[in-house]
Design a protein around this motif. Structure first.
Motif, PDB file in Angstrom:
ATOM      1  N   LEU A  51      38.865  37.827  54.390  1.00 43.55           N
ATOM      2  CA  LEU A  51      39.204  37.641  52.985  1.00 43.55           C
ATOM      3  C   LEU A  51      37.949  37.497  52.143  1.00 43.55           C
ATOM      4  CD1 LEU A  51      42.225  35.145  53.247  1.00 43.55           C
ATOM      5  CD2 LEU A  51      42.306  37.580  52.638  1.00 43.55           C
ATOM      6  N   ARG A  52      38.011  37.995  50.900  1.00 44.96           N
ATOM      7  CA  ARG A  52      36.847  37.973  50.014  1.00 44.96           C
ATOM      8  C   ARG A  52      37.128  37.151  48.757  1.00 44.96           C
ATOM      9  NH1 ARG A  52      35.781  44.438  49.412  1.00 44.96           N
ATOM     10  NH2 ARG A  52      35.685  45.012  51.641  1.00 44.96           N
TER      11      ARG A  52
ATOM     12  N   LEU B 189      37.163  29.420  55.182  1.00 48.59           N
ATOM     13  CA  LEU B 189      36.433  30.692  55.085  1.00 48.59           C
ATOM     14  C   LEU B 189      35.375  30.694  53.993  1.00 48.59           C
ATOM     15  CD1 LEU B 189      39.463  33.172  55.399  1.00 48.59           C
ATOM     16  CD2 LEU B 189      37.931  32.357  57.214  1.00 48.59           C
ATOM     17  N   GLY B 190      35.352  29.644  53.151  1.00 50.68           N
ATOM     18  CA  GLY B 190      34.373  29.610  52.069  1.00 50.68           C
ATOM     19  C   GLY B 190      34.632  30.631  50.988  1.00 50.68           C
ATOM     20  N   VAL B 191      35.885  31.041  50.793  1.00 50.86           N
ATOM     21  CA  VAL B 191      36.204  32.076  49.808  1.00 50.86           C
ATOM     22  C   VAL B 191      36.924  31.466  48.600  1.00 50.86           C
ATOM     23  CG1 VAL B 191      36.303  33.990  51.430  1.00 50.86           C
ATOM     24  CG2 VAL B 191      38.354  32.603  51.049  1.00 50.86           C
TER      25      VAL B 191
ATOM     26  N   LEU C 265      41.719  42.686  41.632  1.00 54.11           N
ATOM     27  CA  LEU C 265      42.087  41.970  40.402  1.00 54.11           C
ATOM     28  C   LEU C 265      41.381  40.616  40.336  1.00 54.11           C
ATOM     29  CD1 LEU C 265      45.935  42.699  40.296  1.00 54.11           C
ATOM     30  CD2 LEU C 265      44.124  43.869  39.023  1.00 54.11           C
ATOM     31  N   ALA C 266      40.107  40.611  40.690  1.00 51.02           N
ATOM     32  CA  ALA C 266      39.366  39.354  40.728  1.00 51.02           C
ATOM     33  C   ALA C 266      39.308  38.667  39.371  1.00 51.02           C
ATOM     34  CB  ALA C 266      37.949  39.607  41.242  1.00 51.02           C
ATOM     35  N   HIS C 267      39.474  39.432  38.277  1.00 52.05           N
ATOM     36  CA  HIS C 267      39.426  38.818  36.944  1.00 52.05           C
ATOM     37  C   HIS C 267      40.614  37.881  36.695  1.00 52.05           C
ATOM     38  CE1 HIS C 267      42.036  42.325  36.458  1.00 52.05           C
ATOM     39  NE2 HIS C 267      42.539  41.746  35.377  1.00 52.05           N
ATOM     40  N   LEU C 268      41.636  37.978  37.557  1.00 52.28           N
ATOM     41  CA  LEU C 268      42.785  37.081  37.410  1.00 52.28           C
ATOM     42  C   LEU C 268      42.608  35.776  38.175  1.00 52.28           C
ATOM     43  CD1 LEU C 268      45.754  39.622  37.750  1.00 52.28           C
ATOM     44  CD2 LEU C 268      44.749  38.701  35.652  1.00 52.28           C
TER      45      LEU C 268
END
Length: 480
Positions: free
Chosen positions: A34-35, A126-128, A206-209
């Motif tokens: 996961l990122r 996971l540090g995410v 959709l990281a901006h969300l």
């Protein structure tokens, strides 16, 4: 500039979840890649199982009763209800599938808190920096079929408020608030499926969300105010009381309040002030009738004459004898017409009371009962006309004929009052005009065969009437 894109994929390898399991650890083990900026869509069933929300219940209906705080609509065995989480859905979210026989699965106690715990657990494992949406399956008003929606969320912008911006043509956006979390939930359902054993999906792109909201909730909104919830035959008494952008909600975008004090998926739930469809059809009819209340104090806010005319249109659907239309409504929209009528009625009332030998103090006290009309910003005078009444030539049948018309007039007035409540207007039906009909006809220049049947004070309620206990029908029923 590249075109926007996203990917949605289901996670494999999560297996059967049991009470006490940690969903975050199960997810981290299934997908350690996961990122930052990923959004996890987690089916509520595995959250419920992990939280021990599997309960013994030989009778699913009893479990639904226990989880219900308000019945919205009922059709045979199907119930749409508001549950403990504030969600309006079928069967309170009680699920008898994917759980051992003799048990049912309840929704998470606090889906937003569950989402926060999963988000926190993934950060620790996971540090995410991810967003989490807890999903469940809903039906929707006006639309066939089911879809997944967000019932819990953490670290995700659940509503995208576009108001204040412009569209591609430069037109201002004044009502558009997009339910982003629900759109994400529905996208995840396309890859999770309903019976594929894939309870988690990941959205990438959709990281901006994804937000940096805290892991602890803010203070919730104050609870909703209670819903706006009604005399003798003497002049001034109140019959029936004893003594006591766009507005269409169908798209789920406008009409809602984007409340800064609410985080998580709770912000997607309309409160009672914004819910135009709070009840099912038959439930709304019963609620409108039983919650019609007499309002005696009004604000100075003007009354929309169009709303009153819509109430008149509802009034004249009442039953009437011989296919007649025995209702007329005189609408007093100017202050001068209201004062002229009320002054003349007061003078006539004082004359009657002096003739009765009442003291001036008693007269003043009684006349003050008419203040509910004088203080209202709008008055209506319903009148009875008996065009089409049969004339029999004997007292008994002619009296019964008139009574039929009077009953029809009362039905029309009741329709009128209920419809006013539906327009969010308060009203008080006062009998005064029935005691000085000649005066009313003269002041209002009405035909001689129009019989005023009281007056209705109309306005915006200054305060909510207090709750009223229901009346058991057995006290008013005789069965033969």
């Amino acid at each position: 500039m590249s075109a926007p894109s996203l990917t949605v994929r289901a996670l494999t390898g999560i297996g059967e979840v049991r009470p006490g399991d940690d969903p975050a650890k199960l997810i981290a083990a299934a997908d350690p890649g996961l990122r930052d900026g990923d959004i996890l869509l987690v089916t509520s069933k595995i959250v419920s199982k992990a939280e021990g929300r599997v309960v013994e219940a030989a009778d699913r209906e009893a479990a639904i009763d226990a989880e219900t705080v308000r019945v919205v609509a009922r059709r045979g065995p199907l119930r749409i209800v508001e549950n403990r989480q504030g969600l309006v859905m079928a069967a309170a979210g009680v699920d008898a599938s994917n759980t051992p026989a003799g048990t049912v699965l309840l929704l998470p106690e606090d889906p937003d808190a569950s989402a926060r715990a999963i988000r926190r657990g993934l950060r620790e494992a996971l540090g995410v920096r991810v967003g989490v949406v807890v999903t469940d399956t809903f039906g929707r008003p006006w639309r066939a079929g089911l879809t997944d929606v967000a019932i819990g969320a953490a670290g995700v912008r659940v509503l995208d408020d576009l108001r204040g911006g412009t569209d591609a043509y430069g037109n201002p956006l004044s009502a558009t608030v997009v339910a982003v979390a629900d759109e994400l939930a529905a996208a995840g359902d396309l890859v999770k499926g309903k019976a594929a054993g894939l309870p988690v999906a990941v959205v990438r792109g959709l990281a901006h969300l994804v937000t940096d909201e805290p892991d602890e909730p803010r203070e919730p909104d104050a609870p909703d105010a209670p819903d706006v919830p009604h005399g003798s035959g003497e002049p001034g008494a109140l019959p029936g009381d004893g003594d006591d952008g766009d507005s269409d909600e169908g798209d789920g975008r406008d009409g809602c309040r984007v409340r800064a004090a609410v985080t998580g998926a709770r912000a997607l739930v309309r409160d009672s002030r914004d819910d135009m469809f709070r009840l099912g059809t038959s439930e709304a009819v019963r609620e409108a009738v039983t919650q019609r209340r007499t309002v005696r104090e009004f604000t100075d806010e003007p009354v929309d004459g169009g709303a009153v005319r819509r109430a008149v249109a509802a009034a004249v659907t009442a039953p009437a004898p011989h296919h007649t239309t025995p209702w007329r409504f005189v609408l007093l929209e100017s202050e001068s017409s209201r004062l002229r009528l009320l002054d003349a009625m007061r003078d006539a009332w004082v004359t009657d009371l002096r003739r009765d030998g009442k003291s001036e103090e008693s007269i003043a006290k009684r006349v003050r009962r008419g203040d509910v009309l004088r203080n209202a910003p709008y008055l209506a005078v319903p009148c009875l006309v008996t065009d089409g009444a049969h004339v029999y030539g004997d007292e008994r049948r002619d009296a019964a004929e008139r009574e039929m018309f009077v009953v029809a007039a009362g039905a029309g007035v009741q329709n009128f009052l209920v419809a006013l409540a539906g327009e969010r207007l308060g009203s008080a039906w006062v009998s005064s005009t029935m005691f000085c009909r000649d005066v009313v006809r003269e002041v209002l220049s009405l035909p001689g065969d129009w019989d005023p049947m009281g007056a209705v004070a109309i306005g915006h309620p200054r305060a909510l009437p207090p709750p009223r206990a229901g009346r058991a029908p057995e006290s008013f029923v005789e069965v033969r």
